[in-house]
Every structure is written in C-alpha cells, then in structure tokens.
Design a protein around this motif. Sequence first.
Motif, PDB file in Angstrom:
ATOM      1  N   TYR A 175       0.895  -1.171   0.000  1.00  0.00           N
ATOM      2  CA  TYR A 175       0.000   0.000   0.000  1.00  0.00           C
ATOM      3  C   TYR A 175       0.916   1.199   0.000  1.00  0.00           C
ATOM      4  O   TYR A 175       1.482   1.551   1.034  1.00  0.00           O
ATOM      5  N   PHE A 183       4.133   0.921   2.006  1.00  0.00           N
ATOM      6  CA  PHE A 183       3.970  -0.050   3.081  1.00  0.00           C
ATOM      7  C   PHE A 183       3.840  -1.468   2.515  1.00  0.00           C
ATOM      8  O   PHE A 183       2.908  -1.768   1.757  1.00  0.00           O
ATOM      9  N   PRO A 242      -2.231 -11.130  14.633  1.00  0.00           N
ATOM     10  CA  PRO A 242      -2.583  -9.853  15.250  1.00  0.00           C
ATOM     11  C   PRO A 242      -3.191  -8.878  14.247  1.00  0.00           C
ATOM     12  O   PRO A 242      -3.058  -9.061  13.033  1.00  0.00           O
ATOM     13  N   SER A 295      -1.910  -7.529  10.490  1.00  0.00           N
ATOM     14  CA  SER A 295      -0.899  -8.448   9.976  1.00  0.00           C
ATOM     15  C   SER A 295      -1.131  -8.794   8.504  1.00  0.00           C
ATOM     16  O   SER A 295      -0.289  -9.439   7.890  1.00  0.00           O
TER      17      SER A 295
HETATM   18  N1  LIG Z   1      -6.449   0.677   1.635  1.00  0.00           N
HETATM   19  C1  LIG Z   1      -5.364   0.687   2.434  1.00  0.00           C
HETATM   20  N2  LIG Z   1      -4.437   1.650   2.285  1.00  0.00           N
HETATM   21  C2  LIG Z   1      -3.328   1.672   3.068  1.00  0.00           C
HETATM   22  N3  LIG Z   1      -3.078   0.795   4.037  1.00  0.00           N
HETATM   23  C3  LIG Z   1      -3.962  -0.191   4.238  1.00  0.00           C
HETATM   24  C4  LIG Z   1      -5.155  -0.288   3.456  1.00  0.00           C
HETATM   25  N4  LIG Z   1      -5.862  -1.360   3.886  1.00  0.00           N
HETATM   26  C5  LIG Z   1      -5.132  -1.905   4.889  1.00  0.00           C
HETATM   27  N5  LIG Z   1      -3.998  -1.204   5.094  1.00  0.00           N
HETATM   28  C6  LIG Z   1      -2.949  -1.537   6.084  1.00  0.00           C
HETATM   29  O1  LIG Z   1      -2.476  -2.820   5.789  1.00  0.00           O
HETATM   30  C7  LIG Z   1      -2.245  -3.548   6.966  1.00  0.00           C
HETATM   31  C8  LIG Z   1      -2.935  -4.870   6.905  1.00  0.00           C
HETATM   32  O2  LIG Z   1      -4.315  -4.664   6.885  1.00  0.00           O
HETATM   33  P1  LIG Z   1      -5.351  -5.853   7.016  1.00  0.00           P
HETATM   34  O3  LIG Z   1      -6.720  -5.238   6.993  1.00  0.00           O
HETATM   35  O4  LIG Z   1      -5.076  -6.874   6.003  1.00  0.00           O
HETATM   36  O5  LIG Z   1      -5.033  -6.414   8.443  1.00  0.00           O
HETATM   37  P2  LIG Z   1      -5.785  -7.560   9.241  1.00  0.00           P
HETATM   38  O6  LIG Z   1      -4.780  -8.580   9.543  1.00  0.00           O
HETATM   39  O7  LIG Z   1      -7.003  -7.964   8.537  1.00  0.00           O
HETATM   40  O8  LIG Z   1      -6.142  -6.801  10.580  1.00  0.00           O
HETATM   41  P3  LIG Z   1      -7.499  -6.825  11.421  1.00  0.00           P
HETATM   42  O9  LIG Z   1      -7.397  -7.971  12.355  1.00  0.00           O
HETATM   43  O10 LIG Z   1      -7.441  -5.509  12.158  1.00  0.00           O
HETATM   44  O11 LIG Z   1      -8.625  -6.903  10.472  1.00  0.00           O
HETATM   45  C9  LIG Z   1      -2.701  -2.674   8.111  1.00  0.00           C
HETATM   46  O12 LIG Z   1      -1.571  -2.120   8.727  1.00  0.00           O
HETATM   47  C10 LIG Z   1      -3.521  -1.607   7.471  1.00  0.00           C
HETATM   48  O13 LIG Z   1      -3.352  -0.395   8.158  1.00  0.00           O
END
Ligand SMILES: Nc1ncnc2c1ncn2[C@@H]1O[C@H](COP(=O)(O)OP(=O)(O)OP(=O)(O)O)[C@@H](O)[C@H]1O
Lengths: 374, 259
Positions: B28, B31, B52, B55
């Motif tokens: 992203y 990132f 977590p 992740s």
């Molecule tokens: N559209 C986006 N733009 C920028 N960063 C993003 C976007 N979507 C997610 N992220 C970042 O990517 C990382 C992973 O996000 P993701 O939603 O896959 O996590 P997750 O493991 O599902 O977490 P959760 O348990 O909180 O749902 C996070 O740090 C989030 O801030």
Amino acid sequence: MNKNEVFIKLPDRPPPSSTVGIIAWTQKNLFSSTTNTLTTILFFYLIYLYIPPFFDWAIFNANFSGSDRSICDANKAGACWTFIKVRFDQLLFGLYFASNPDQIWRPVVALSVFVLILIPLVIEKTPHKKWLLIFLLTIYPIIFIILVYGGYFGIPISNTTQWGGFLLTFALAFVGIVLALPIGIILALGRRSEMPIIRALSVTYIEFWRGTPLITILFMASVMLPLFFPSGVEFDKVVRAMIGITLFQSAYTAEAVRGGLQAIDKGQSEASMALGMGYWQRNVFIILPQALKISIPSIVNTFIALFKDTSLVSIIGLLDLLNMSQTASRSLDWNGYDIEGYLFAGFIFWACCYGMSSYSQKLERKLDTEGRTE
Amino acid sequence: MTSASASKKSTKNEISPIITINKLNKWYGKFHVLKDIDLEVNKTEKIVICGPSGSGKSTLIRCINRLEVHQEGSIIVDGTELTDDVKQINEIRSDVGMVFQHFNLFPHLTVLENCTLAPIWVRKKSKLEADEMAMELLTKVKIPDQAKKYPGQLSGGQQQRVAIARALCMQPRVMLFDEPTSALDPEMIKEVLETMIELAESGMTMLVVTHEMGFANKVADRVIFMDEGQIVEQNDPKNFFNNPKSDRTKLFLSQILNH
Ligand SMILES: Nc1ncnc2c1ncn2[C@@H]1O[C@H](COP(=O)(O)OP(=O)(O)OP(=O)(O)O)[C@@H](O)[C@H]1O
Ligand SMILES: [Mg+2]
C-alpha cells in the motif's frame, strides 16, 4: 414500612400554567427582553401600515369585471385583475393557443395529464411508483409533443416560435430536468470512475458548465450553435434553449448525484463485486438505487433553481411566463398594469417552487427517520 | 513456471489445489503489507487464518477474489490466473463466495432478493430457479421465514446467515470469510458458527479469518498464523495449539487464549 411503597409511581402532573398556553408563549417569544419587545412592536406597526392597504388594493377595491381597460382606468384604487382575466390564455399557453381558442384543450390536457401522474407520485403509499415515474420520464414527453406541438393525428402544428407563457416555462424546465437526470448520473459515475481519462472528461465538463452562468450559456447557444450548421438552416430557438439548459442542468444534477454516491458504504460495491457482478450491474442494481434515494432532496433543489432560471430565456427572445406578463402589460391595451402581471407570474412561480420545496423537505424528514431506524 | 510447479505438486499429492498462491507481494504505497506469501489450498480443505491486527489477513483473502490488487507473484484460482482481465475476474469472483465482517447486505432489497440478484443476473438463472434455490439455502441457514423482510429488520446473527446464504446461492467452489463473527454480539456468534460448521461438514473449501479458536480446533485442517505480512507458521490445529514453534505464535496464542 413496606419496601414497595418507596417505588410507588407518582401520577403525572400537568406543567405549571406559566410554561404553556398563549400568554406564556407570547411572553417567551415576543416580549422576553427590551429589544425583543421593541422589534415586536415595530413589526406589528409595519404590518398595520402595509398589509390592510395591500388587501384593499388587491381584493376589496380590485377590478375583476369587464373585458377592456376602461373599468380599471375608472377605478385606480384597486388592482386590475381584468387584465389577467382577459389575457389569461396568453399568459399560460402563449400566443398560438391564445389566438386559436379551439386548440386550447391541447395544453390543458397535456398539463392535466402531468398533474394526474404527479399526484400519486407524491403520495407516499402509492404502489408501483417506479412505473409511474418511468411513464412520466419516457411516454409523457411524447404525449406532450403530440398534443402541444402537433403534426400527428390531424392535430395542427403549433410553431415553437409562438410558444410562450407558463407552457414554455414548463416545457423548458421539464426537458432540462428529464434529460439532465440520465446525463448527470453518467457524469457522476464518470467522476468516480477508475479510468483517468473518463474521470478527467467528467470533471472538466461538470466544472465548465457549473462555472458558467446560465444566461451566458443561453446567449452562446443562440449565437454559437447556428455557426456549427450550414447557413440557411433555421435552428429552432426553443430547441436551442433546451440544449443550453440541459448542458447546464446536467452538471448540477451530476454533483447532487455524486453526493449520494459518496454516502454509500464501500461494503456495498465490494459485496456486489464479490458476487461477480459487473460494473453496470453493480451500479444499476445496488449503488444507484440507494444513492439516488439519498440525493433526491438535493436533486429537487437543483430543479427549483432551474425552474426559476428558465426566465433567462428572454435573452434569446423567448417569452416565458415572466416575460409574457411583462410583454402583455406593455401592450397598448393594458399599458401600465405591470404590477398585476408581475404578481400573477410571481404567484405561479412561487406555487410551483413551494410545492417542490415542501416535497423535498418531506422526503428529507422521511429519509432522516429511516436512517435512524436502520 | 508457476503453473508447472503447481501441476508437479498436484500430481504428487493426488489432490489438486483449488487456490495456488505463489510469491505474493503487495504494497500500500510504500507499506509492504504482504511479503512472499506462498499458499496452496486443496479442494474441501478448511483453513483458518489468524494473527494480530494489521498483519495482512484481510488483505490476503481479499487478494484471492481481487478486491485488492497485488503487485508481484501469482494467484491461480481453479486453474485461472488472476490478471487485469475484467471478464476473467468476474468469472472467478462468481465462483468464490465471500462473507464480510459487517455483512454488507443490500439494505434496499429483501432477504430473498439479496440472495437471487446475482444468480439471476450473473448466472443467468430464471427467477423461479433462483427463488427455489435461495429458499432452500435460507432453510439451511434456518431463516426461511425471514425471506420477505428487509435486512434492517433482522438481528446481526440473522443478517450474517443471510450473507452466507447469499454467497452460497452462487454455488461457489470456495468460501472466504473475513472475521464473520467479530461484529456480532456474543449470543449471536454461536448461531453463525454453527452454520459455518455445517457448511464445512458439507465439504466446502473454506478460508476463514477468525479468532474463534474453538471453531479452528473443531473444523480446520490447517491453521495459519500471520504476522507483519508473512505466514509465520502453519500446522494442523492440534499441533498448532499444543506445540507452537515460533515465539510470535506463542505470544499471540497466550494473548488470545487468556482473555
Ligand atoms: N487501503 C489501504 N491503504 C493503506 N493501508 C492499508 C489499506 N488497507 C489496509 N492497510 C494496512 O495494511 C495492513 C494490513 O491490513 P489488514 O486489513 O489486512 O489487516 P488484518 O490482519 O485484517 O487486521 P485486522 O485484524 O485488524 O482486520 C494494516 O496495517 C492496514 O493499516
Ligand atoms: Mg481484517
């Protein structure tokens, strides 16, 4: 002591009289402070000063009878509604129908059909509203053209150069509204498109037409459009005005629709994508039905603005309701009675706009409560 | 190259993978959210993904039906690689069902219409056929009597079961779940998990992001632990919970099992 007694519910008592009733209301709202009291007194004094004389002029001393100006000229203390009565057909339906009284049923039927479709549409509980609306937007314009313009089924043609009055105002606003809606929807979708070229085109279009006053657009439409056609082709003035109005209005509709689109949760398009639905399926079945419902109040607001703006067609020499009243009150027969003409035109404009505005407020309240219960 | 290695494995296992993810990387902006993910999902396999917050669990399963676009590596679903081809994407999406944390039902359509819209317009079924199938699946998730209601009139647990039925109406080959119970009140979690367990028993291939470790224990063939965009550890539930190998897994498990 019985433990339950503590919890015996006291009966409701009426509020003290100092907080309710006319006297309390007056005190609280009209005489709560010195400034407030002075304002109230001044206000009532102004009402006393102007309202009774106005009613004397507009109603009690007014002239209604006769068919020429002699009666009005004899009684200058009252309004000359005779003028409106005699020129009624011209003000509402324009010169063609005023001079062909046997044809007047045509605009009367056309406008009545419109009202007959509109009433059930506005009433909340009507079933199959969707189909009524679709009828209004597709079949009705054809009915209108056949009736008002003519040319089919032996109905004589009423040349658009002779269109005028309220009928012209209605035709311009209706076309502007109906054509601008689909164009505006496409533009709003375009502005949110992922394709940069489409997005840029939509933004440019919207911002260009929103940044240009309608009066300029109408003027350009009358000066510029003919340049694109071979000389000698007489391009219908009413059509020119309709094109200009549609271009202008679609930009505003687009922004109103975009507001609705932005309010829809991203999860809605994700869920429909996850089901394998394509771009148009997603928008037609899922996104637009929800977005349009939300944006109805702001779309109606743009309708109201447009309805009033149609008067600007005077710049290209068309006589809508307002300009027709002005023209009629400057004719030799009725010279000097322009206040009556303006009041009449103003009243009709007000009635139409007030109707639209209260409808949009009603919708807004309804959407509000729906939003809260969901 | 990727398809060659995939077919080699499938002949070896005698079970063909329905999803093959190879060296998947996604960013992203700057990132790096998914790092070199390799994953194969076999037919009828049930995989639970945990880890977590942040992740990359959601991002990973959203890449599988291209709700998110990846930048490197390949994802092959049922023999078709995910590319920019819109038609192909829609075909894959119609074969992969997804259930969201916040249900994402269509509020302006009835429960039945929610379930029949895509079968009618995407699968080109007749309305009669679609209605029949929807009613059958609504009966399976135990809410046939709510068919004529709107989503807003249902409880959270009922809405999530409608969402499951809606996805199943497309007769998907894989079901993706992104924290399907975490927006629910505790008393409704059970009814949704029961539905999911029944679905698992019927042989559906499932990828489930969840922190419901009871569900993982009961249903999963494999539990995957993700942290900072990587698959840190994967194992069958018994070994995963009893002898976690990595420290990060141990820490995570102690945190979620303690509360
Ligand atoms: N559209 C986006 N733009 C920028 N960063 C993003 C976007 N979507 C997610 N992220 C970042 O990517 C990382 C992973 O996000 P993701 O939603 O896959 O996590 P997750 O493991 O599902 O977490 P959760 O348990 O909180 O749902 C996070 O740090 C989030 O801030
Ligand atoms: Mg997530």
